[in-house]
Write a protein that holds these residues in place. Sequence first.
Motif: not given
Length: 303
Positions: A248-265
Amino acid sequence: MTFENIIQSSRRAAAHLLWQGQRFGAARPGLCASLLLATGLGVGLGAGVAMTATLRVQVADQQAQIEDTRREAQREINALAARLGELQAEANRLNALGERLTRIGQLQDGEFDFEKPVGVGGAGPVEDISKPELDEGLQQLDAQFEAAGQQLSVLEALLFSRQLDLNAVPSRSPVARSYITSGFGYRADPFRGGRALHKGIDFDANTGDPVFAVADGVISYSGVRSGYGKVVEIDHGNGYVTRYAHNSRLSRKVGELVRAGQEIAKAGSTGRSTGAHVHFEVWENGRVVNPRNFLSQQSPLKG
């Protein structure tokens, strides 16, 4: 006057004084006794004063020696206290490292309790320990701590490397406290009927539930894809890419570094969907694969 004349003259004078003293003592015996007594008391008093002065000097010397010994003992105690502080700090570091390795290695609770003292025992007799023996014991303990610290550091590096490897592999659920509602593979198409390949697995979710990255990586796509609705894709390296669809909603932008378990959407029902859920896909070297093959793997640091 010759030397012999001087000696003879001195002898005659001493004899004359002795004769006069004898006459004086014979004429006044009481006064003579008083003079002798006073002379004896004077001599005794002088000897007592001299002895007291000698004792005072000796006591002062002993006190100075005792003070020097006390200062030397205090310097040794301070040195031992500083050494003890270093060993305690090293022991605390090893305990903390051991507890961290226990968690990384997923050892059972209580299997290694680093706060519990080790049981020891032995029979007497007990003897005093010398300073050289104590110093040698501290040196041996320091060497043991150093060797143990090096071994644990190597083990930590190996486990950390293993952790990084597993964190780069999709090994977690994208939704907390959920279950799979549709598996990977061919199934009946929910819209047109007939047989269709389902390229991922679906997790039950409510609209607005957080969607989590299943491994470390970089956001490679964040937008809308035909049939998938709002999509986030993560490149994990080593040829792995994961896709999270129908959000329903996207929380991250292209190029962002994310860690396992972090919210992305946020979960939703956008795109070709019959209701709120999370569609999850895993791609390996450009080929879609069954996510179940990875979800069964667990990182040693999960939770």
